[in-house]
Scaffold this motif. Structure first.
Motif, short mmCIF file in Angstrom:
data_model
loop_
_atom_site.label_atom_id
_atom_site.label_comp_id
_atom_site.label_asym_id
_atom_site.label_seq_id
_atom_site.Cartn_x
_atom_site.Cartn_y
_atom_site.Cartn_z
N VAL A 354 0.85 -1.19 0.00
CA VAL A 354 0.00 0.00 0.00
C VAL A 354 0.89 1.24 0.00
O VAL A 354 1.76 1.39 0.86
CB VAL A 354 -0.93 0.02 1.23
N PRO A 355 0.70 2.17 -0.94
CA PRO A 355 1.52 3.38 -0.97
C PRO A 355 1.40 4.17 0.34
O PRO A 355 0.32 4.27 0.92
CB PRO A 355 0.96 4.18 -2.14
N ALA A 370 13.03 15.07 6.50
CA ALA A 370 12.75 13.82 5.81
C ALA A 370 11.53 14.01 4.92
O ALA A 370 10.53 14.59 5.36
CB ALA A 370 12.51 12.66 6.78
N VAL A 371 11.63 13.56 3.68
CA VAL A 371 10.51 13.56 2.74
C VAL A 371 10.54 12.19 2.10
O VAL A 371 11.29 11.94 1.16
CB VAL A 371 10.65 14.67 1.68
N ALA A 372 9.73 11.28 2.62
CA ALA A 372 9.82 9.88 2.23
C ALA A 372 8.53 9.38 1.60
O ALA A 372 7.44 9.72 2.04
CB ALA A 372 10.16 9.02 3.45
N ASN A 373 8.71 8.59 0.56
CA ASN A 373 7.61 7.89 -0.10
C ASN A 373 7.94 6.40 -0.11
O ASN A 373 9.11 6.02 -0.24
CB ASN A 373 7.43 8.38 -1.53
N SER A 374 6.95 5.56 0.02
CA SER A 374 7.22 4.13 -0.01
C SER A 374 7.81 3.74 -1.36
O SER A 374 7.58 4.39 -2.38
CB SER A 374 5.94 3.35 0.28
N ALA A 375 8.60 2.67 -1.35
CA ALA A 375 9.33 2.24 -2.54
C ALA A 375 8.38 1.99 -3.71
O ALA A 375 7.28 1.46 -3.54
CB ALA A 375 10.11 0.97 -2.23
N GLY A 376 8.81 2.41 -4.89
CA GLY A 376 8.03 2.17 -6.09
C GLY A 376 7.16 3.31 -6.52
O GLY A 376 6.62 3.29 -7.63
N GLN A 377 7.01 4.34 -5.70
CA GLN A 377 6.18 5.47 -6.09
C GLN A 377 6.94 6.37 -7.07
O GLN A 377 8.11 6.69 -6.86
CB GLN A 377 5.77 6.29 -4.87
N SER A 378 6.27 6.81 -8.11
CA SER A 378 6.89 7.71 -9.08
C SER A 378 6.51 9.15 -8.84
O SER A 378 7.15 10.06 -9.37
CB SER A 378 6.48 7.30 -10.51
N ILE A 379 5.47 9.39 -8.06
CA ILE A 379 5.02 10.75 -7.74
C ILE A 379 5.36 11.04 -6.30
O ILE A 379 5.21 10.18 -5.42
CB ILE A 379 3.51 10.89 -7.97
N ASP A 380 5.82 12.25 -6.04
CA ASP A 380 6.20 12.63 -4.68
C ASP A 380 4.94 12.95 -3.88
O ASP A 380 4.59 14.11 -3.67
CB ASP A 380 7.15 13.84 -4.71
N ARG A 384 3.45 16.46 -2.74
CA ARG A 384 2.50 16.93 -3.75
C ARG A 384 1.12 16.28 -3.66
O ARG A 384 0.19 16.70 -4.34
CB ARG A 384 3.07 16.69 -5.15
N GLY A 385 0.98 15.22 -2.85
CA GLY A 385 -0.30 14.53 -2.76
C GLY A 385 -1.41 15.43 -2.24
O GLY A 385 -1.17 16.36 -1.47
N GLN A 386 -2.62 15.16 -2.68
CA GLN A 386 -3.79 15.92 -2.25
C GLN A 386 -4.84 14.93 -1.73
O GLN A 386 -5.45 14.20 -2.51
CB GLN A 386 -4.34 16.75 -3.40
N LEU A 613 1.08 9.06 6.26
CA LEU A 613 -0.11 8.73 5.48
C LEU A 613 0.03 7.31 4.94
O LEU A 613 1.07 6.95 4.39
CB LEU A 613 -0.27 9.68 4.29
N VAL A 614 -1.02 6.52 5.09
CA VAL A 614 -1.14 5.24 4.40
C VAL A 614 -2.37 5.36 3.51
O VAL A 614 -3.47 5.62 4.00
CB VAL A 614 -1.27 4.06 5.37
N GLU A 615 -2.19 5.20 2.21
CA GLU A 615 -3.24 5.57 1.27
C GLU A 615 -4.49 4.70 1.35
O GLU A 615 -5.54 5.06 0.82
CB GLU A 615 -2.69 5.60 -0.16
N GLU A 616 -4.40 3.57 2.01
CA GLU A 616 -5.60 2.79 2.26
C GLU A 616 -5.38 1.96 3.51
O GLU A 616 -4.41 1.20 3.61
CB GLU A 616 -5.94 1.88 1.07
#
Length: 636
Positions: A354-355, A370-380, A384-386, A613-616
């Protein structure tokens, strides 16, 4: 008498002859003027056609070659220059009978602030009452030192690329060796292409199809597959080498400590596409590599410096016509702390497929560490998420309520559901606590209590103003230095929107960064715009701290501690490193029933504010808070 008679005749005869001669001279003068104008028009039209790069334009006329042949000659000679702007003007035209010459001044904008300028002489000739530029195929029209049919060579050279540094001045990206894996169509087989697909995890059939098309077109151009760093390439090198037609030339490029470290924030580096070349005003040429996304893309002009340019007659050994050395790039210094970044990325592995995202802020300075995104994400998504904030926005709602007379001990009813203007809203899983102190409503995250308070105690603009004061939608996205979303909590239009806004649904949107900034403001007692890039510092940011209501902040801090000790955030309360303050959030999204939910946790420990944030996920307390705990544990 006769003499008198004859005299006028003779005189008259002389006069007639003189008038005829004068008419002939006048005719010659008119024809000469027409030729002068026509020769000048031919030269000017050629200059305009060259400037427009439309040498076969009907306005241009030629003697000796067709417009298409001239246009082809232009492409052959100047094609290596690409689409850089050129301006050609006529400085002088001279004519002698039915031939003449035109002096042209040619200026190529071969780079930002760089002009390659020279003078060129072209012949003019009158044929069939029309003047045109002499294009006989024997003399080049494009430069005095370039023989007809000879191409110019255009070479870009780059100096040392600047580094991207962390807050301590150490490289986040260092130059390393990479391997560009590709297929040589003249030697590769379909079986080899299929095996490369497996080894590099390309889509099944994609390389086989590409190879078949290349062979059908008799192309000799290598088919690019993927670029690997040493650690990814070494395990498959022997298997690749055993396949016919597989090539893997090496080159150097900026590399982070791992393939996933600070991606996609740091961004990518690679071949520049045609659209960017065309829009670069000469900065890029075919074959150039540059920063494409993230910090590498946003600051490529700083990191990459200014390219060197060499224009020669023919190939690499030809005479130099223009030569400017490259200027090295300079470094970009960020506020990231590698230790905190690593802990954030390690914690996000807990969300599995889950992203997820995590942003951490230094409370004292407002710097993003720190500005971290889970592995495999192409969008920051971290920046930038809304997303709807859900109950994390109750921090801003509570700040608004506390500054409007509410106290933590004020009794507030928490029924299982409420109806506002015909719309029924309820608590998460139908909870109800009855009439309890507001502190309990906050700790247990009672939606209906907040709905009632939002409708009865707040005006349409109050929550918007409170969120802005805490940093959500405060405008810092314009001065961060990279694309970001600072949130949007618009003023409500009536009671229903006041109700949905109060618990972070409706039209409310935030990014993980926006919530981390909010928590940092509460922990600090003032709002400071966040910082991500220290040097070169983005322009326009006023970083003067804007104080918050001291009493309300003190009460809000106690309430956020209560969430962790006895409310919805207890799964983070035993994190090492000291007391944790926070707020959970569960935000509904989508159209399916029941709605899907996103999980949030935001808060701080010591001088470190953060948002997860966990997207789901089921709920913020069950899903996001444990990731927050793992993050803090990774720092101690």
């Amino acid at each position: 008498m006769n003499r008198r008679i004859l005299l006028p005749s003779i005189v008259g005869g002389v006069l007639v002859v003189g008038a005829a001669a004068g008419g002939y001279v006048l005719l010659q003068q008119r024809e000469a003027a027409r030729d002068d104008r026509a020769a000048d028009t031919a030269a000017t039209s050629f200059a305009r056609a060259w400037t427009a790069r439309k040498l076969d334009d009907p306005i241009a006329t030629y003697a000796g070659s067709s417009p298409k042949q001239v246009a082809a000659s232009f492409r052959t000679t100047t094609g290596a220059l690409g689409a850089v702007p050129v301006k050609v003007t006529v400085s002088d035209v001279s004519r002698d009978g039915e031939t003449g010459t035109a002096q042209l001044h040619v200026s190529w904008q071969v780079g930002k602030g760089r002009t390659w300028a020279y003078d060129e002489t072209v012949g003019l000739k009158k044929t069939s009452q029309t003047w045109g530029v002499v294009a006989d195929g024997k003399t080049s029209l494009w430069h005095p030192k370039v023989p007809a049919g000879t191409a110019l060579s255009f070479e870009h050279t780059w100096g040392k690329r600047g580094d991207i540094l962390d807050r301590n001045g150490q490289p986040l990206l260092a130059t390393g060796t990479v391997y560009d894996i590709g297929l040589d169509p003249s030697r590769a087989t379909p079986q080899a292409a299929a095996e490369v697909e497996k080894l590099t995890h390309e889509a099944p059939g994609s390389l086989v199809t590409a190879l078949a098309k290349a062979k059908a077109a008799k192309s000799s151009q290598v088919i690019d597959v993927i670029t690997y760093r040493e650690s990814d390439f070494a395990p498959i090198k022997a298997r690749l080498d055993a396949l016919p037609g597989v090539v893997h030339p090496t080159r150097d490029q900026p590399l982070a400590e791992s393939r996933t470290f600070a991606q996609p924030l740091l961004g990518s580096y690679g071949m520049v596409g045609a659209d960017r070349i065309q829009a670069s005003n000469g900065r890029f040429a075919v074959g150039d590599r540059a920063g494409l996304t993230g910090i590498q893309g946003a600051y490529d002009s700083v990191l990459g410096g200014t390219p060197g340019i060499s224009i020669r007659v023919g190939g690499a050994t030809g005479e130099k016509l223009y030569d400017v050395p490259a200027k090295d790039g300079t470094s970009v210094t960020m506020t990231l702390d590698p230790k905190v970044q690593r802990a954030a990325e390690a914690a996000l592995t807990g969300s599995k497929a889950v992203p997820s995202a995590l942003v951490a802020v230094n409370v004292k300075t407002g710097e993003l560490v720190a500005v971290a995104n889970s592995a495999g994400q192409s969008i920051d998504s971290a920046l930038r998420g809304q997303y709807a904030p859900g109950s994390t926005l109750k921090v801003a709602t509570t700040y608004a309520l506390l500054t409007h007379g509410l106290t933590p001990s004020t009794p507030v009813n928490c029924p299982p559901k409420v109806t506002v203007e015909g719309t029924t809203m309820q608590n998460y899983e139908g909870e109800k606590f009855g009439t309890v102190p507001f502190s309990t409503d906050f700790a247990k995250s009672c939606n209906t209590a907040f709905i009632g308070l939002g409708v009865s105690r707040l005006g349409n603009n109050d929550l918007h103003q409170a969120a802005t004061a805490l940093g959500i939608g405060a405008g810092w996205d314009k001065t961060l230095g990279v694309p970001a979303f600072d949130g949007s909590i618009p003023p409500a239009s009536g009671a229903t929107e006041r109700a949905t806004t109060a618990f972070g649904q409706g039209k409310t949107l935030v990014s993980p960064a926006a919530l981390a900034v909010m928590s940092g403001s509460v922990a600090r007692g003032s709002y400071i715009p966040p910082v991500l890039v220290k040097s070169p510092a983005p322009q326009g940011a006023d970083r003067t701290p804007k104080a918050l209501d001291a009493k309300a902040v003190s009460q809000l801090q106690q309430l956020m501690r209560l969430v962790v000790t006895s409310g919805t955030g207890t799964k983070i309360k035993d994190a090492p490193g000291g007391p944790v303050y926070g707020k959970t959030g569960t935000a509904e999204f989508g159209t399916s029933k029941p709605f899907k939910t996103r999980a949030w946790f935001t808060g701080w420990q010591g001088d470190l504010a953060f948002a997860v944030l966990v997207e789901e996920g089921k709920s913020g307390g069950d899903v996001a808070a444990p990731l927050g705990r793992a993050f803090l544990a990774g720092l101690h």
